[in-house]
Design an enzyme around this catalytic site. Structure first.
Site, PDB file in Angstrom:
ATOM      1  N   GLY A  14      34.912 -12.950  39.338  1.00 45.90           N
ATOM      2  CA  GLY A  14      34.489 -13.783  40.735  1.00 45.90           C
ATOM      3  C   GLY A  14      32.894 -13.403  41.157  1.00 45.90           C
ATOM      4  O   GLY A  14      32.380 -13.299  42.273  1.00 45.90           O
ATOM      5  N   ASN A  16      30.648 -15.428  40.845  1.00 43.01           N
ATOM      6  CA  ASN A  16      29.922 -16.713  41.550  1.00 43.01           C
ATOM      7  C   ASN A  16      30.551 -16.696  43.103  1.00 43.01           C
ATOM      8  O   ASN A  16      29.989 -16.704  43.830  1.00 43.01           O
ATOM      9  CB  ASN A  16      30.557 -17.847  40.952  1.00 43.01           C
ATOM     10  CG  ASN A  16      29.442 -18.169  39.807  1.00 43.01           C
ATOM     11  OD1 ASN A  16      28.514 -18.450  40.035  1.00 43.01           O
ATOM     12  ND2 ASN A  16      29.822 -18.163  38.351  1.00 43.01           N
ATOM     13  N   ARG A  67      53.483 -28.302  37.883  1.00 38.71           N
ATOM     14  CA  ARG A  67      52.377 -28.391  38.279  1.00 38.71           C
ATOM     15  C   ARG A  67      51.705 -28.950  39.296  1.00 38.71           C
ATOM     16  O   ARG A  67      50.899 -28.634  40.188  1.00 38.71           O
ATOM     17  CB  ARG A  67      51.487 -28.751  36.988  1.00 38.71           C
ATOM     18  CG  ARG A  67      50.059 -28.536  36.698  1.00 38.71           C
ATOM     19  CD  ARG A  67      49.621 -28.876  35.236  1.00 38.71           C
ATOM     20  NE  ARG A  67      47.963 -29.183  35.474  1.00 38.71           N
ATOM     21  CZ  ARG A  67      47.495 -30.208  35.857  1.00 38.71           C
ATOM     22  NH1 ARG A  67      47.853 -31.320  35.672  1.00 38.71           N
ATOM     23  NH2 ARG A  67      46.200 -29.945  35.934  1.00 38.71           N
ATOM     24  N   ILE A  94      42.724 -26.791  34.892  1.00 45.86           N
ATOM     25  CA  ILE A  94      42.155 -28.065  35.237  1.00 45.86           C
ATOM     26  C   ILE A  94      43.186 -28.462  36.656  1.00 45.86           C
ATOM     27  O   ILE A  94      44.306 -28.117  36.770  1.00 45.86           O
ATOM     28  CB  ILE A  94      42.797 -29.069  34.030  1.00 45.86           C
ATOM     29  CG1 ILE A  94      41.858 -28.741  32.892  1.00 45.86           C
ATOM     30  CG2 ILE A  94      42.356 -30.532  34.655  1.00 45.86           C
ATOM     31  CD1 ILE A  94      41.778 -29.496  31.763  1.00 45.86           C
ATOM     32  N   ASN A 109      32.671 -27.699  41.146  1.00 43.08           N
ATOM     33  CA  ASN A 109      33.055 -26.517  39.996  1.00 43.08           C
ATOM     34  C   ASN A 109      31.572 -25.883  39.669  1.00 43.08           C
ATOM     35  O   ASN A 109      30.616 -26.707  39.460  1.00 43.08           O
ATOM     36  CB  ASN A 109      33.903 -27.406  38.919  1.00 43.08           C
ATOM     37  CG  ASN A 109      34.141 -26.028  37.708  1.00 43.08           C
ATOM     38  OD1 ASN A 109      34.328 -24.964  38.050  1.00 43.08           O
ATOM     39  ND2 ASN A 109      33.932 -26.679  36.544  1.00 43.08           N
ATOM     40  N   HIS A 111      29.772 -24.770  35.700  1.00 44.15           N
ATOM     41  CA  HIS A 111      29.870 -24.730  34.280  1.00 44.15           C
ATOM     42  C   HIS A 111      28.744 -24.194  33.692  1.00 44.15           C
ATOM     43  O   HIS A 111      27.567 -24.376  34.002  1.00 44.15           O
ATOM     44  CB  HIS A 111      30.510 -26.228  33.658  1.00 44.15           C
ATOM     45  CG  HIS A 111      30.746 -26.216  32.392  1.00 44.15           C
ATOM     46  ND1 HIS A 111      32.022 -25.542  31.712  1.00 44.15           N
ATOM     47  CD2 HIS A 111      29.960 -26.363  31.428  1.00 44.15           C
ATOM     48  CE1 HIS A 111      32.010 -25.937  30.328  1.00 44.15           C
ATOM     49  NE2 HIS A 111      30.656 -26.124  30.340  1.00 44.15           N
ATOM     50  N   ASP A 147      35.655 -31.150  33.455  1.00 45.15           N
ATOM     51  CA  ASP A 147      34.244 -31.051  33.389  1.00 45.15           C
ATOM     52  C   ASP A 147      33.462 -32.341  33.520  1.00 45.15           C
ATOM     53  O   ASP A 147      32.208 -32.403  32.696  1.00 45.15           O
ATOM     54  CB  ASP A 147      33.430 -29.817  32.421  1.00 45.15           C
ATOM     55  CG  ASP A 147      34.092 -28.499  32.551  1.00 45.15           C
ATOM     56  OD1 ASP A 147      34.263 -28.030  33.596  1.00 45.15           O
ATOM     57  OD2 ASP A 147      34.320 -27.973  31.457  1.00 45.15           O
ATOM     58  N   GLU A 176      23.363 -19.313  37.614  1.00 46.63           N
ATOM     59  CA  GLU A 176      24.719 -20.024  38.345  1.00 46.63           C
ATOM     60  C   GLU A 176      24.656 -19.542  39.820  1.00 46.63           C
ATOM     61  O   GLU A 176      25.102 -20.252  40.758  1.00 46.63           O
ATOM     62  CB  GLU A 176      25.863 -19.354  37.591  1.00 46.63           C
ATOM     63  CG  GLU A 176      26.051 -19.895  36.201  1.00 46.63           C
ATOM     64  CD  GLU A 176      27.269 -19.599  35.466  1.00 46.63           C
ATOM     65  OE1 GLU A 176      28.320 -19.277  36.223  1.00 46.63           O
ATOM     66  OE2 GLU A 176      27.432 -19.229  34.455  1.00 46.63           O
TER      67      GLU A 176
HETATM   68  C1  GRF Z   1      31.235 -18.560  34.993  1.00 47.35           C
HETATM   69  O1  GRF Z   1      30.344 -18.591  33.525  1.00 47.35           O
HETATM   70  C2  GRF Z   1      31.400 -20.044  35.428  1.00 47.35           C
HETATM   71  O2  GRF Z   1      30.366 -20.876  35.078  1.00 47.35           O
HETATM   72  C3  GRF Z   1      32.770 -20.383  34.539  1.00 47.35           C
HETATM   73  O3  GRF Z   1      33.555 -19.190  34.631  1.00 47.35           O
HETATM   74  C4  GRF Z   1      32.594 -17.852  34.631  1.00 47.35           C
HETATM   75  C5  GRF Z   1      33.073 -17.328  36.028  1.00 47.35           C
HETATM   76  O4  GRF Z   1      32.431 -16.157  36.195  1.00 47.35           O
HETATM   77  N1  GRF Z   1      33.222 -21.475  35.202  1.00 47.35           N
HETATM   78  P1  GRF Z   1      32.810 -15.387  37.783  1.00 47.35           P
HETATM   79  O5  GRF Z   1      34.162 -15.051  37.488  1.00 47.35           O
HETATM   80  O6  GRF Z   1      32.281 -16.382  38.799  1.00 47.35           O
HETATM   81  O7  GRF Z   1      31.872 -13.956  37.354  1.00 47.35           O
END
Ligand code: GRF
Length: 218
Positions: A14, A16, A67, A94, A109, A111, A147, A176
């Site tokens: 987490g 991000n 799902r 997904i 999202n 990536h 993606d 990011e």
């Molecule tokens: C990040 O590298 C993001 O790009 C990918 O999964 C990872 C998540 O990291 N989708 P975090 O949980 O946000 O630290």
């Protein structure tokens, strides 16, 4: 302009999610974080939600008949909290149709590669294995593919000869944490529109957004 409600889906660390929390707390993002939904009861993202007074729900797919049911229920929980944008922050699944249909053009999202290169798991390792000299990260809208949705912002990050998966991942992660809040801010200000595959950003010269260096002179 209405106050945008954000719902976050995360499966792990987490970081991000934390960058978004921090952006809200320092006033860069004028949105409300309404809920974290996670599929993993051990996700560290839960601690982050608790530390910042954000509601969290643990919803595991195996608790649901299918799902479809799972994503239907996630959509319902988001709607109930008046979420206007769903943010995937390291959500390791997904996204199912019911959620996509409930939030058309309203799911993002991030990536850890320059899409369309290296989609799916381990984008950083794929980039190293391929031998590219530049990789990076991409914020994109989510469609039903893996993606594959329209690109909102990308940041280019150099790959060094002595990089390991960890060192490259860390360098990308720092970017990011910049471009995700930036993309959410543009969305929250109503400045993103999608024309086919292209996301158009209104009202700002974003030349150079996310680039590691300003364009060099002749
Ligand atoms: C990040 O590298 C993001 O790009 C990918 O999964 C990872 C998540 O990291 N989708 P975090 O949980 O946000 O630290």
């Amino acid at each position: 302009m209405g106050h945008l409600g954000i719902g976050v889906l995360a499966s792990g660390r987490g970081s991000n999610f934390q960058s978004i929390i921090d952006a809200v707390e320092r006033g860069y993002l004028r949105v409300t974080l309404r809920v974290l939904i996670t599929d993993n009861p051990a996700a560290f993202a839960i601690e982050r939600a608790k530390n910042h007074g954000i509601e969290h729900l643990v919803m595991r797919p195996k608790q649901f008949a299918s799902r479809e049911d799972y994503f239907e229920r996630i959509a319902a929980e988001m709607k109930r909290r008046e979420v206007g944008l769903v943010v995937l922050a390291g959500f390791m699944r997904i996204v199912g149709k019911p959620l996509i249909n409930a939030f058309p053009g309203r799911i993002m999202n991030i990536h850890p590669a320059l899409l369309p290169s290296f989609p799916g798991l381990h984008g950083q390792r794929q980039a190293l294995d391929y031998g590219v000299k530049i990789s990076g990260c991409t914020v994109h809208f989510v469609d039903e593919g893996m993606d594959t949705g329209p690109v909102i912002i990308q940041a280019a990050v150099p790959v060094r000869d002595d990089d390991t998966e960890d060192s490259l991942s860390a360098r990308i992660l720092a970017f990011e944490h910049k471009i995700y809040p930036e993309a959410i801010r543009l969305f929250s200000e109503g400045r993103l529109s999608v024309a086919g595959r292209r996301v158009v950003v209104k009202g700002e010269d974003i030349e150079g957004v996310g680039l590691t260096h300003p364009p060099a002179g002749p």
